[in-house]
Write a protein that holds these residues in place. Structure first.
Motif, PDB file in Angstrom:
ATOM      1  N   GLU A   1       0.808  -1.143  -0.209  1.00 56.01           N
ATOM      2  CA  GLU A   1      -0.039   0.066  -0.050  1.00 56.01           C
ATOM      3  C   GLU A   1       0.758   1.119   0.250  1.00 56.01           C
ATOM      4  O   GLU A   1       0.673   2.080  -0.610  1.00 56.01           O
ATOM      5  CB  GLU A   1      -0.955   0.042   1.136  1.00 56.01           C
ATOM      6  CG  GLU A   1      -1.921   0.991   1.172  1.00 56.01           C
ATOM      7  CD  GLU A   1      -3.023   0.903   0.214  1.00 56.01           C
ATOM      8  OE1 GLU A   1      -3.746   1.880  -0.056  1.00 56.01           O
ATOM      9  OE2 GLU A   1      -3.139  -0.010  -0.321  1.00 56.01           O
ATOM     10  N   LEU A   2       2.037   1.321   0.816  1.00 66.65           N
ATOM     11  CA  LEU A   2       2.967   2.414   0.881  1.00 66.65           C
ATOM     12  C   LEU A   2       3.408   2.513  -0.340  1.00 66.65           C
ATOM     13  O   LEU A   2       3.698   3.754  -1.060  1.00 66.65           O
ATOM     14  CB  LEU A   2       3.791   2.104   1.958  1.00 66.65           C
ATOM     15  CG  LEU A   2       4.897   3.263   2.177  1.00 66.65           C
ATOM     16  CD1 LEU A   2       4.092   4.450   3.218  1.00 66.65           C
ATOM     17  CD2 LEU A   2       5.960   2.729   3.257  1.00 66.65           C
ATOM     18  N   GLU A   3       3.959   1.498  -0.972  1.00 66.82           N
ATOM     19  CA  GLU A   3       4.591   1.812  -2.538  1.00 66.82           C
ATOM     20  C   GLU A   3       3.740   2.385  -3.511  1.00 66.82           C
ATOM     21  O   GLU A   3       4.055   3.176  -4.436  1.00 66.82           O
ATOM     22  CB  GLU A   3       5.379   0.384  -2.861  1.00 66.82           C
ATOM     23  CG  GLU A   3       6.634   0.069  -2.065  1.00 66.82           C
ATOM     24  CD  GLU A   3       7.461   1.264  -2.261  1.00 66.82           C
ATOM     25  OE1 GLU A   3       7.839   1.647  -3.335  1.00 66.82           O
ATOM     26  OE2 GLU A   3       8.158   1.785  -1.085  1.00 66.82           O
ATOM     27  N   LYS A   4       2.484   1.721  -3.484  1.00 70.16           N
ATOM     28  CA  LYS A   4       1.591   2.062  -4.396  1.00 70.16           C
ATOM     29  C   LYS A   4       0.957   3.620  -4.087  1.00 70.16           C
ATOM     30  O   LYS A   4       1.066   4.366  -5.275  1.00 70.16           O
ATOM     31  CB  LYS A   4      -0.076   1.335  -4.122  1.00 70.16           C
ATOM     32  CG  LYS A   4      -0.960   1.673  -5.296  1.00 70.16           C
ATOM     33  CD  LYS A   4      -2.011   0.712  -4.969  1.00 70.16           C
ATOM     34  CE  LYS A   4      -2.734   0.966  -3.708  1.00 70.16           C
ATOM     35  NZ  LYS A   4      -3.847   0.128  -3.677  1.00 70.16           N
ATOM     36  N   LYS A   5       0.763   4.092  -3.091  1.00 62.22           N
ATOM     37  CA  LYS A   5       0.839   5.495  -2.684  1.00 62.22           C
ATOM     38  C   LYS A   5       1.778   6.457  -3.194  1.00 62.22           C
ATOM     39  O   LYS A   5       1.759   7.638  -3.699  1.00 62.22           O
ATOM     40  CB  LYS A   5       0.370   5.626  -1.361  1.00 62.22           C
ATOM     41  CG  LYS A   5      -1.278   5.137  -0.885  1.00 62.22           C
ATOM     42  CD  LYS A   5      -1.764   5.441   0.073  1.00 62.22           C
ATOM     43  CE  LYS A   5      -3.186   4.909   0.245  1.00 62.22           C
ATOM     44  NZ  LYS A   5      -4.096   5.629   0.089  1.00 62.22           N
ATOM     45  N   LYS A   6       2.963   5.934  -2.624  1.00 57.81           N
ATOM     46  CA  LYS A   6       4.314   6.454  -3.392  1.00 57.81           C
ATOM     47  C   LYS A   6       4.154   7.018  -4.904  1.00 57.81           C
ATOM     48  O   LYS A   6       4.451   8.144  -5.016  1.00 57.81           O
ATOM     49  CB  LYS A   6       5.586   6.294  -3.039  1.00 57.81           C
ATOM     50  CG  LYS A   6       5.872   6.215  -1.375  1.00 57.81           C
ATOM     51  CD  LYS A   6       7.177   5.484  -1.176  1.00 57.81           C
ATOM     52  CE  LYS A   6       7.441   5.659   0.374  1.00 57.81           C
ATOM     53  NZ  LYS A   6       8.898   4.775   0.756  1.00 57.81           N
ATOM     54  N   LYS A   7       3.942   5.921  -5.413  1.00 58.63           N
ATOM     55  CA  LYS A   7       4.095   6.067  -7.184  1.00 58.63           C
ATOM     56  C   LYS A   7       2.903   6.922  -7.404  1.00 58.63           C
ATOM     57  O   LYS A   7       3.217   7.697  -8.336  1.00 58.63           O
ATOM     58  CB  LYS A   7       3.797   4.515  -7.620  1.00 58.63           C
ATOM     59  CG  LYS A   7       5.042   3.819  -7.571  1.00 58.63           C
ATOM     60  CD  LYS A   7       4.718   2.594  -8.367  1.00 58.63           C
ATOM     61  CE  LYS A   7       6.012   1.512  -8.038  1.00 58.63           C
ATOM     62  NZ  LYS A   7       5.826   0.120  -8.438  1.00 58.63           N
ATOM     63  N   MET A   8       1.742   7.026  -6.669  1.00 54.98           N
ATOM     64  CA  MET A   8       0.789   7.890  -7.022  1.00 54.98           C
ATOM     65  C   MET A   8       1.016   9.286  -6.836  1.00 54.98           C
ATOM     66  O   MET A   8       0.851  10.190  -7.626  1.00 54.98           O
ATOM     67  CB  MET A   8      -0.535   7.254  -6.510  1.00 54.98           C
ATOM     68  CG  MET A   8      -1.747   8.287  -6.628  1.00 54.98           C
ATOM     69  SD  MET A   8      -2.230   8.213  -8.520  1.00 54.98           S
ATOM     70  CE  MET A   8      -3.340   6.758  -8.599  1.00 54.98           C
ATOM     71  N   ARG A   9       1.675   9.402  -5.736  1.00 52.37           N
ATOM     72  CA  ARG A   9       1.969  10.804  -5.170  1.00 52.37           C
ATOM     73  C   ARG A   9       2.885  11.201  -6.304  1.00 52.37           C
ATOM     74  O   ARG A   9       3.038  12.475  -6.794  1.00 52.37           O
ATOM     75  CB  ARG A   9       2.510  10.629  -3.825  1.00 52.37           C
ATOM     76  CG  ARG A   9       3.082  12.150  -3.338  1.00 52.37           C
ATOM     77  CD  ARG A   9       3.885  12.108  -2.343  1.00 52.37           C
ATOM     78  NE  ARG A   9       5.142  11.395  -2.687  1.00 52.37           N
ATOM     79  CZ  ARG A   9       6.134  11.135  -1.659  1.00 52.37           C
ATOM     80  NH1 ARG A   9       6.078  10.925  -0.417  1.00 52.37           N
ATOM     81  NH2 ARG A   9       7.080  10.133  -1.962  1.00 52.37           N
ATOM     82  N   ASP A  10       4.095  10.603  -6.595  1.00 49.88           N
ATOM     83  CA  ASP A  10       4.848  11.241  -7.698  1.00 49.88           C
ATOM     84  C   ASP A  10       4.505  11.409  -8.849  1.00 49.88           C
ATOM     85  O   ASP A  10       4.753  12.342  -9.546  1.00 49.88           O
ATOM     86  CB  ASP A  10       6.147   9.791  -7.901  1.00 49.88           C
ATOM     87  CG  ASP A  10       6.985   9.694  -6.354  1.00 49.88           C
ATOM     88  OD1 ASP A  10       6.773  10.729  -5.786  1.00 49.88           O
ATOM     89  OD2 ASP A  10       7.575   8.834  -6.431  1.00 49.88           O
TER      90      ASP A  10
END
Length: 78
Positions: A24-33
């Motif tokens: 979940e953390l990685e998915k949200k980081k990618k979306m934020r970027d």
């Protein structure tokens, strides 16, 4: 032996939660970027807040995992 099995089972459940949180953390980081690149700053800022909360929860679960692992290791065999 039942106490050991129960602790291992709890540890497996905690490990599953950790894996879910990392994903979940990685998915949200990618979306934020992505949002930052698209200059959608309000949504990126909102995701940053969510990332901070997820990171806090991840650290808590990691501490719980480490503590449980110590208990599993120290469980006497019957």
């Amino acid at each position: 032996m039942n106490a050991f099995k129960e602790k291992v089972y709890q540890q497996m459940e905690t490990a599953e939660e950790l894996l879910h949180l990392y994903a979940e953390l990685e998915k949200k980081k990618k979306m934020r970027d992505f949002l930052i690149k698209m200059e959608i700053h309000d949504s990126a800022e909102q995701l940053s807040v969510q990332l901070h909360e997820l990171d806090r929860k991840l650290k808590h679960v990691q501490e719980m995992f480490d503590q449980q692992m110590t208990e599993v290791i120290n469980t006497p065999s019957e």
